[in-house]
Enzyme design. Structure first.
Site, mmCIF file in Angstrom:
data_model
loop_
_atom_site.group_PDB
_atom_site.id
_atom_site.type_symbol
_atom_site.label_atom_id
_atom_site.label_comp_id
_atom_site.label_asym_id
_atom_site.label_seq_id
_atom_site.Cartn_x
_atom_site.Cartn_y
_atom_site.Cartn_z
ATOM 1 N N ASP A 221 -0.291 -21.772 -54.116
ATOM 2 C CA ASP A 221 -1.640 -21.366 -54.536
ATOM 3 C C ASP A 221 -2.034 -22.089 -55.834
ATOM 4 O OD1 ASP A 221 -4.000 -19.363 -54.489
ATOM 5 O OD2 ASP A 221 -3.121 -19.080 -56.479
ATOM 6 N N LYS A 225 -4.889 -25.158 -56.543
ATOM 7 C CA LYS A 225 -5.905 -25.159 -57.608
ATOM 8 C C LYS A 225 -5.816 -26.444 -58.434
ATOM 9 C CE LYS A 225 -5.978 -20.156 -57.757
ATOM 10 N NZ LYS A 225 -5.223 -18.986 -58.175
HETATM 11 N N1 LIG Z 1 -3.837 -15.258 -55.170
HETATM 12 C C1 LIG Z 1 -4.671 -15.907 -56.108
HETATM 13 C C2 LIG Z 1 -6.069 -15.399 -55.965
HETATM 14 C C3 LIG Z 1 -7.022 -16.246 -56.659
HETATM 15 O O1 LIG Z 1 -7.127 -17.453 -56.441
HETATM 16 C C4 LIG Z 1 -4.199 -15.624 -57.527
HETATM 17 O O2 LIG Z 1 -3.393 -14.709 -57.658
HETATM 18 O O3 LIG Z 1 -4.619 -16.314 -58.457
#
Ligand SMILES: N[C@@H](CC=O)C(=O)O
Ligand SMILES: NC(=O)C1=CN([C@@H]2O[C@H](COP(=O)(O)OP(=O)(O)OC[C@H]3O[C@@H](n4cnc5c(N)ncnc54)[C@H](OP(=O)(O)O)[C@@H]3O)[C@@H](O)[C@H]2O)C=CC1
Ligand code: NA
Length: 363
Positions: A221, A225
């Site tokens: 995740d 980003k």
């Molecule tokens: N799972 C992600 C949600 C947001 O992008 C996080 O915990 O940052």
């Protein structure tokens, strides 16, 4: 019949973020009667609500729960929106790669897109190029502020820095609300902290995690980003797996098939994270999950680092993200953005503010 000033809206995904977006949309329609915002399609992965005349009732969530209609295929949704009586916006509140892969189709049909889903912008570089070239050809808009830092103005700020000719040197910080919450509660600056697996469960209950929390714990995740930010800063990063990413998934659980089984078995491996915490404690430090992009050396990395207890990253609270932009103009004092980086309401706020921008540009 469409009013001259009317915008049609399709929402795919009605989970934590989707439900909050719906309520912010209802509030927006009350505060700003023009243009008329007409919800014409809403679906989860199993059910949908829509009608041939593009009108659905005011109780979309109730109707969705009671619906016996299956969702349309994505090309059918694209046809339906392209044929709407006036401009249409697709709000993708899923984390689906299939929906993300269909963005070029929607955009090429003139349908604008607003989304917190990271998959399209951190998938293959070709998908990234296809999305923006489809948008620029058709004039449809694509906004995804909540794909990084939830509602925090991270993407808009980076775009502004780049568009105004500043030179981004480095971007670093805490990019995951889940990881922030986990380490702030498991390894706090003061006190002994909670049990790792119990905190993971709490983060899921609070709506901070991805639909499958393993997507947070494996570092992907955050890697997604950073891929998005690196691309916006001008680095054509190929994928979120093309740079070093540290996973916090215990080796023994890597092949577990479901998220539920993973959460059930995670307590067996709490001692592994306890060791990581103690190693930092022995040096008078705390451990945190961070990421960085060094634009000049093209180095992107994601993983655990130790911080002095007095460091601002060590002192974060709740699900806070902190993102520092080092640029030529800002010199050695970075532009810093900090605040809640996960949760339904704050994420939907980023989606709604993007939605307002798109509405003002297309109506
Ligand atoms: N799972 C992600 C949600 C947001 O992008 C996080 O915990 O940052
Ligand atoms: N939660 C947060 O704090 C943040 C979330 N985001 C992003 O927001 C998005 C939504 O997150 P969140 O609301 O928490 O997730 P949820 O799991 O709560 O909701 C996801 C929704 O999407 C639906 N869905 C999934 N796949 C499909 C599909 N192929 N077609 C139609 N519907 C589908 C699900 O339906 P069903 O139940 O039928 O599977 C569900 O309604 C994700 O991309 C996430 O990364 C971004 C920033 C912060
Ligand atoms: Na954001």
């Amino acid at each position: 019949m469409a009013q001259t000033n009317q915008v049609f809206i399709a929402i795919i995904g009605a989970g934590g973020v989707g439900k909050c977006f719906l309520s912010q949309l209802a509030d927006l329609s009350t505060r700003r009667p023009s243009p008329k915002l007409s919800l014409c399609y809403i679906s989860t992965s199993k059910k949908a609500v829509y009608n041939a005349d593009y009108s659905i009732g005011d109780n979309a969530l109730q109707d969705l729960a009671a619906s016996t209609k299956a969702p349309m295929s994505l090309p059918q949704v694209a046809d339906y929106l392209a044929a709407a009586p006036s401009k249409a916006i697709l709000v993708d509140n899923t984390s689906s790669q299939d929906v993300a892969d269909a963005y070029p189709l929607f955009l090429s049909r003139g349908v604008s897109i607003v989304t917190p889903n990271k998959k399209a912008f951190s998938g293959s570089y070709k998908l990234w190029q296809d999305i923006f070239s489809a948008a620029s050809t058709s004039g449809a808009k694509v906004y995804h502020e909540s794909s990084v830092g939830a509602g925090l103005p991270v993407i808009s700020t980076l775009k502004d820095l780049v568009d105004t000719g500043d030179e981004v040197i480095k971007i670093e910080g805490v990019f995951s609300g889940t990881m922030s919450f986990l380490f702030n509660s498991f390894a706090p600056v003061e006190g002994s902290g909670g049990q790792w697996s119990a905190e993971v469960k709490k983060a899921k209950e609070l709506g901070y995690t991805e639909p499958d929390p393993r997507d947070d714990l494996n570092g992907l995740d955050v890697a997604r980003k950073l891929t998005i930010l690196a691309r916006l800063a001008g680095l054509p990063v190929e994928s979120p797996t093309s740079f070093p990413v540290q996973s916090l998934i215990p080796k023994e659980l890597e092949s577990v098939s479901s998220g539920d089984e993973f959460l059930q078995r995670l307590p067996e491996f709490d001692s592994q994270m306890e060791e990581t915490k103690s190693a930092a404690q022995k040096q008078g430090k705390v451990v945190r999950f961070v990421g960085s992009i060094d634009v000049a050396s093209k180095a992107v990395k994601v993983g655990l680092e130790m911080f002095d207890k007095s460091h601002p990253i060590a002192a974060l609270k709740g699900s806070d993200n902190v993102i520092s932009f080092y640029t030529k103009r800002y010199g050695s004092n970075p532009l810093i953005i900090q605040g809640a980086g996960a949760g339904g309401e704050v994420t939907a706020m980023g989606v709604t503010s993007d939605f307002i921008k798109v509405v003002s540009q297309i109506s």
